[in-house]
Scaffold this motif. Structure first.
Motif, PDB file in Angstrom:
ATOM      1  N   PRO A 343       2.602  27.935  -9.345  1.00  9.17           N
ATOM      2  CA  PRO A 343       2.439  26.550  -8.858  1.00  9.17           C
ATOM      3  C   PRO A 343       3.172  26.340  -7.532  1.00  9.17           C
ATOM      4  O   PRO A 343       4.173  26.987  -7.248  1.00  9.17           O
ATOM      5  N   LYS A 344       2.625  25.440  -6.736  1.00  7.95           N
ATOM      6  CA  LYS A 344       3.266  25.131  -5.458  1.00  7.95           C
ATOM      7  C   LYS A 344       4.499  24.267  -5.687  1.00  7.95           C
ATOM      8  O   LYS A 344       4.563  23.482  -6.633  1.00  7.95           O
ATOM      9  N   ALA A 345       5.477  24.433  -4.823  1.00  8.37           N
ATOM     10  CA  ALA A 345       6.723  23.671  -4.943  1.00  8.37           C
ATOM     11  C   ALA A 345       6.461  22.184  -4.757  1.00  8.37           C
ATOM     12  O   ALA A 345       5.683  21.772  -3.882  1.00  8.37           O
ATOM     13  N   GLU A 346       7.111  21.376  -5.571  1.00  8.53           N
ATOM     14  CA  GLU A 346       6.987  19.917  -5.463  1.00  8.53           C
ATOM     15  C   GLU A 346       8.210  19.322  -4.784  1.00  8.53           C
ATOM     16  O   GLU A 346       8.580  18.175  -5.016  1.00  8.53           O
ATOM     17  N   PHE A 347       8.835  20.124  -3.975  1.00  8.99           N
ATOM     18  CA  PHE A 347      10.004  19.674  -3.222  1.00  8.99           C
ATOM     19  C   PHE A 347       9.918  20.267  -1.820  1.00  8.99           C
ATOM     20  O   PHE A 347       9.093  21.149  -1.549  1.00  8.99           O
ATOM     21  N   CYS A 352      15.691  22.043   1.454  1.00 10.77           N
ATOM     22  CA  CYS A 352      16.616  22.668   0.504  1.00 10.77           C
ATOM     23  C   CYS A 352      17.310  23.869   1.135  1.00 10.77           C
ATOM     24  O   CYS A 352      18.507  24.096   0.920  1.00 10.77           O
ATOM     25  N   ARG A 353      16.544  24.641   1.928  1.00 11.29           N
ATOM     26  CA  ARG A 353      17.138  25.790   2.603  1.00 11.29           C
ATOM     27  C   ARG A 353      18.224  25.336   3.589  1.00 11.29           C
ATOM     28  O   ARG A 353      19.309  25.926   3.676  1.00 11.29           O
ATOM     29  N   ARG A 354      17.921  24.261   4.333  1.00  9.39           N
ATOM     30  CA  ARG A 354      18.878  23.741   5.326  1.00  9.39           C
ATOM     31  C   ARG A 354      20.178  23.305   4.643  1.00  9.39           C
ATOM     32  O   ARG A 354      21.268  23.590   5.116  1.00  9.39           O
ATOM     33  N   ARG A 355      20.036  22.609   3.538  1.00  9.04           N
ATOM     34  CA  ARG A 355      21.215  22.097   2.825  1.00  9.04           C
ATOM     35  C   ARG A 355      22.064  23.222   2.270  1.00  9.04           C
ATOM     36  O   ARG A 355      23.295  23.180   2.310  1.00  9.04           O
TER      37      ARG A 355
END
Length: 359
Positions: A343-347, A352-355
């Protein structure tokens, strides 16, 4: 196979030849449509561990009289690889002739045992990947799952299949159920009741070691219920399995076809090894006396219940390495048809990578 259920059920006396002929005549008159058995020829083996394409009626495996016409087809048509499902599938409405199907054959399989063991090991990676995708898809609402039904006479390899084939999967995504003699509670419900309690959930691979087919096998052979009730159960099973497929279940029904002499050998091996005595059931000897009746019961069950939605597959089971490769291959072909997707990410992935990098 079903002999272990005799502990809780009363066995009827075996019928004589005259009674059997009468029952078969009555069976054909009352059943909806007689089987249209296709004629088939025989091919010999290419040695002990070579391929054997001997075939009987009702299945597509092996060489038949049609092979003589191969020269009239295009080269591409003749050389085109066939899926194992095509080779082992029981044609809907046709009765397989188990007496003409060689249980030591290796249709579509590797050239010998060493190659078969190696080929089965190589299936672990694609099967594991497909299983993971199936489970992952279920987390996003995909209801699809697989149900592998294993049936066969005692010592045909149901337990061995669980060990060597299902062992290729992640056990956390499998739901295994070995059906024994019905309990008092189960006997108080319709025969499909206990089956429904054990069905795989979305994303899972379910495996039945024996199944609802026991109620048209031992029930028929040992006359545990009236014959008209057995006949009614075939239609009930077909409706049940069709409903399963409509709900996203891919049903893979496998008959492990073992020879009468091979079974004797395996039972003797259990007696010869004290560490295997726990696997020996004295009732298996009694069940061998009605071997022809069980073979007929299996043929009828596959004739009535091999459907487009949920076909039966006859897997020759005398050679354990071929049995393992064949069932692994059947599962791979069905899973590839399902073609589950992650499934494709729902975020927001980049956010998220930056954080994470910033922390």
């Amino acid at each position: 196979m079903a002999g272990k259920q005799n502990e809780k059920r009363k066995s009827a006396k075996p019928s004589g030849k005259r009674q059997e002929k009468s029952e078969r005549r009555e069976e054909r008159e009352k059943d909806a449509e007689p089987a249209k058995n296709a004629k088939s020829g025989k091919d010999g083996k290419d040695g002990k561990d070579g391929k054997d394409t001997k075939s009987g009626k009702g299945t597509k495996s092996g060489a038949s009289g049609k092979s003589a016409k191969a020269g009239k087809r295009s080269a591409a048509e003749v050389s085109a690889p066939r899926s194992l499902r095509e080779l082992l599938r029981v044609t809907p409405g046709e009765r397989p002739d188990l007496a003409r199907l060689d249980p030591s054959a290796t249709p579509g399989g590797p050239v010998d045992k060493a190659a078969g063991v190696a080929a089965t090991a190589l299936l672990a990676q694609p099967l594991g990947s497909l299983q993971e995708r199936l489970y992952a898809a279920s987390t996003a609402g995909d209801r699809r799952r697989v149900l592998l039904v294993l049936q066969g006479m005692d010592t045909s390899g149901k337990g061995g299949t669980l060990k060597h084939v299902i062992g290729l999967f992640n056990p956390s995504g499998c739901r295994i159920k070995a059906f024994k003699a019905p309990t008092e509670e189960e006997l108080g419900h319709p025969f499909l009741w206990r089956i429904k309690q054990e069905l795989p959930r979305p994303g899972e691979i379910g495996i039945f070691d024996r199944s609802h087919y026991e109620d048209v096998l031992i029930a028929r052979v040992r006359e545990l219920v009236p014959r008209n009730r057995v006949r009614a159960r075939y239609a009930q099973i077909n409706r049940f399995e069709k409903a399963l497929t409509e709900d996203g279940v891919t049903v893979v029904k496998v008959f492990l076809h073992i020879g009468h002499e091979e079974q004797r050998t395996r039972l003797l091996q259990r007696l010869d090894n004290p560490d295997k005595h726990w696997k020996f059931n004295v009732g298996d000897i009694e069940e061998r006396t009605v071997w022809p009746a069980y073979q007929e019961a299996y043929e009828v069950a596959m004739e009535r219940c091999s459907t487009d939605e949920a076909p039966w597959y006859v897997v020759p089971a005398d050679r354990k390495w071929y049995r393992n490769w064949a069932i692994s291959t059947l599962l791979r072909e069905h899973l590839e048809d399902i073609d589950p997707q992650y499934p494709k990410a729902e975020f927001d992935v980049e956010e998220c990578r930056r954080r994470l990098l910033a922390g």
